[in-house]
Design an enzyme around this catalytic site. Structure first.
Site, PDB file in Angstrom:
ATOM      1  N   SER A  17       0.822  -1.213   0.000  1.00  0.00           N
ATOM      2  CA  SER A  17       0.000   0.000   0.000  1.00  0.00           C
ATOM      3  C   SER A  17       0.861   1.271   0.000  1.00  0.00           C
ATOM      4  O   SER A  17       1.597   1.504  -0.953  1.00  0.00           O
ATOM      5  CB  SER A  17      -0.949  -0.059   1.194  1.00  0.00           C
TER       6      SER A  17
ATOM      7  N   HIS B  25      -7.587  -5.264   0.262  1.00  0.00           N
ATOM      8  CA  HIS B  25      -6.366  -4.483   0.469  1.00  0.00           C
ATOM      9  C   HIS B  25      -5.448  -5.071   1.543  1.00  0.00           C
ATOM     10  O   HIS B  25      -4.234  -5.100   1.386  1.00  0.00           O
ATOM     11  CB  HIS B  25      -6.765  -3.057   0.849  1.00  0.00           C
TER      12      HIS B  25
END
Ligand SMILES: *[C@@H]1O[C@H](CO)[C@@H](O)[C@H](O)[C@H]1NC(C)=O
Ligand SMILES: *[C@@H]1O[C@H](CO)[C@@H](O)[C@H](O)[C@H]1NC(C)=O
Length: 406
Positions: A173, A378
């Site tokens: 990320s 995610h």
């Protein structure tokens, strides 16, 4: 649900009212603090703690697993891997799945010298030699500064310490966002990278569906009152008191596990997906690890502008900072590192459509990998039950083939 939130909010407010440093609060029998180094050692591996100072004075704490006791390879030449965490996170996230399934140990057991970074502002890197953490400018940074100053400082330190000329990089990320900043803003660092693995990279963000980003976009996505009110401060306090309290509760009272889940959901989004729920107590202990509000605002700006560019301070301050009214875009064509991109189909923050815009800019892209599981979100890139097979083994095999190993 409402009841849970109010309890949690009460706890956080209560905790915020008590600054542990100023007000030692000794009635609760806290578990002792576990650092990444302790965690590594408790898993039976050699652990080291290292500090490096950035050119603007931030002191960053890195952790290292120099070799694997299973291979007994301390005397052998070992390739280096540097692993960088995402937003709200810290070095612990790559250890929590334990020796069999966590990325850091998988690399150590494959013969690598493993280094874990910590960005300025998180619980490990909250010192500056030039100003105190209470100085109004301490929190004046976004992921631009992490990519422009923190990553170069950490990488230089690691290379000097190991005598290597280049290393493998893995980011999750924001660990990808900051890598893209470094590769375009400090392009001389590309030659220090052997392979760069980008797990769920939020670069272009126009198609983000993540609730917090979309909901706050009207208030902070463009410069104005909302953004100025929130700018330059610690976002979501992570202090010793809160994490001790949560961790102690989460691990001693089964009934409290529900509240750990609530905390996680507030942080991670609407469902637990493929998450390994056994690690919730440790997650609560180590997350959220602290960020500057500007990091969050900068991401929301990326969503609104649909461009990958520097922090938007508003026309007047942009002219002062950049000599132009709009913030400059990062030049992705300068990222000459061998880049490997991985994305999930249920990822609201690093959306497929946005990731698919990257290849045309990247001169040396090696892989564009869509995770086959349609539910892959995610945080599954580090915390899923199947993370070893789906992610870690793949990243390792590409790193190994660079090294000429099987
Ligand atoms: C979403 O993705 C598409 C396809 O890459 C792109 O053309 C578009 O600009 C993105 N952003 C928005 C806000 O639609
Ligand atoms: C899940 O987390 C626990 C606790 O950290 C760990 O021991 C276990 O190996 C993890 N399982 C998987 C499949 O990652």
């Amino acid at each position: 649900m409402l009841r849970k939130f109010s309890l949690l909010l009460t706890l956080v407010a209560f905790a915020a009212a008590y600054d542990l440093e100023a007000n030692p609060f000794i009635d609760i029998p806290f578990k002792p603090i576990t650092t990444s180094e302790d965690r590594i050692k408790s898993h039976g591996y050699p652990g080291e703690s290292h500090f490096v100072e950035t050119e603007d004075g931030y002191v960053l704490n890195m952790f290292r697993i120099p070799y694997s006791p299973k291979l007994n390879n301390a005397q052998e030449q070992r390739p280096v891997v540097f692993i960088q965490h995402g937003l709200f996170s810290c070095s612990d996230c790559f250890l929590l799945n334990g020796p069999d399934n966590a990325l850091a140990y998988n690399f150590a057991d494959a013969g690598y010298d493993v280094w874990l970074g910590n960005a300025r502002g998180n619980l490990y890197s909250r010192q500056n030699t030039k100003m105190s953490v209470n100085h109004p400018y301490f929190w004046k940074f976004s992921w631009h500064e992490i990519g422009a100053y923190d990553l170069p400082a950490m990488i230089d330190y690691v290379l000097a310490e190991t005598g290597e000329k280049a290393l493998h990089y893995v980011g999750h990320s924001q660990g990808c966002t900051t890598f893209f900043v470094m590769g375009s803003f400090r392009p001389e660092y590309n030659e220090k990278i052997k392979t760069a693995h980008m797990l769920a990279p939020p670069i272009f963000m126009g198609n983000v569906t993540d609730g917090i980003v979309v909901a706050t976009a009207p208030y902070v996505g463009t410069p104005g009152t909302g953004a100025s009110l929130l700018e330059n401060q610690l976002f979501i306090p992570q202090n010793t008191f809160i994490s001790r309290l949560l961790d102690t509760m989460c691990s001693t009272e089964t009934i409290m596990l529900e509240y750990c889940k609530t905390l996680f959901l507030m942080w991670a989004g609407p469902d637990l997906g493929n998450l390994n729920v056994t690690l919730l107590p440790q997650l609560a202990e180590t997350h959220p690890a602290g960020i500057s509000s500007n990091q969050g605002i900068h991401f929301v700006q990326s969503y609104v502008s649909n461009d990958f560019r520097q922090y938007d301070w508003g026309t007047k301050k942009n002219l002062e900072a950049y000599g132009q009214a709009e913030p400059p875009s990062y030049d992705l064509t300068k990222i000459s590192s061998a880049v490997y991109l991985y994305y999930g189909l249920a990822d609201g923050s690093a959306n497929k459509e946005d990731v698919l815009r990257l290849p045309e800019y990247l001169p040396n892209m090696r892989l564009l990998h869509e995770i086959p599981e349609p539910t892959w979100g995610h945080l599954d890139f580090i915390f899923a039950q199947q993370v070893k097979e789906v992610i870690n083994d793949k990243v390792l095999s590409y790193s190994n083939s660079y090294e000429g190993k099987k």
